[in-house]
Write a protein that holds these residues in place. Structure first.
Motif: not given
Length: 248
Positions: A13-17
């Motif tokens: 659940w951690t993805y900058e885009p």
């Protein structure tokens, strides 16, 4: 017999885009899991492949998700990235006992992923499967096997998985073996061919086909997990929601 439950989700659940595409721009990072879990049927925890966590982390993740949500957990690379799988007992025990049970009824299958260079050795792989526990701290465990070398396209591997009650992951990725066999009471698929130029990652026709296939896996009562993984990762949430809409 009624069909099993189909859950569609994403990896991690951690993805900058995803900020501004899936997550609102100003959403605090601490609330990303809460947001993702409110929109998905399941999430594959990938961080456990690289690191171990404390029970408090698993408990915190469970608390951030809705009541009917499921987390699948990717097993540590120290269990599967080794020359002799039969020697993985200590690593398997360390991984399973780090706190998975703190997820409670939100704990889904464990994903055991093997290197693309790992070839099928019937004796060694059979010994590894015997190391996989049925329970941890009273919580039942289910196991999914993602093999990525063509040598696993072997009836002996399918028989081993079936005898263990482990699911063989259906991998949608060029160069990986495609093994569509019912070896467990659940199905597990990882779709990895999304295209960034398509807003939903996959075309409407492709999503229709995946919905049909997922319903086929769920026939006979098999719970089914379908994850949008890699490919054009920025499109993974949109692809998952588009597939879920077709299943609903």
């Amino acid at each position: 017999m009624s069909a099993g439950r189909i859950r569609v989700g994403i990896g991690g659940w951690t993805y900058e885009p995803w900020r501004g595409t899936f997550y609102p721009d100003k959403l605090p990072h601490a609330r990303e899991l809460e947001h993702a879990a409110s929109r998905m049927g399941a999430i594959e925890i990938n961080g456990t492949y690289y690191s171990s966590f404390k029970p408090e982390s698993f408990r915190k993740w469970a608390d951030a998700a809705p009541q009917d949500f499921i987390f699948t957990v990717k097993a540590s690379r120290f269990c599967t990235n080794r020359k002799v799988l039969a020697d993985a007992g200590e690593s398997v025990g360390r991984f399973v006992n780090q706190g998975l049970a703190a997820l409670g009824d939100k704990l889904g299958p464990i994903l055991w992923q093997f290197m693309p260079t790992k070839k099928f050795d019937r004796e060694d792989f059979g010994a590894f499967l015997k190391l996989l526990p049925e329970k941890v701290d009273g919580v039942a465990l289910r196991h999914a096997l993602e093999v990525r070398h063509e040598s696993f396209e072997d009836a002996a591997f399918v028989a081993l998985a079936r005898d263990t009650g482990a699911a063989i992951v259906f991998a949608d990725k060029a160069g990986y073996p495609t093994i569509d066999e019912a070896t467990a009471d659940f199905a597990y698929a990882r779709l990895q061919s999304a295209e960034e130029e398509i807003e939903t990652g996959y075309s409407a026709a492709a999503l229709d086909d995946w919905a049909k296939r997922a319903k086929g896996w769920a026939k006979g009562g098999r719970d089914t997990f379908v994850f949008m993984i890699n490919g054009a990762k920025v499109r993974a949430p949109a692809a998952a929601e588009a597939l879920t809409a077709r299943l609903d």
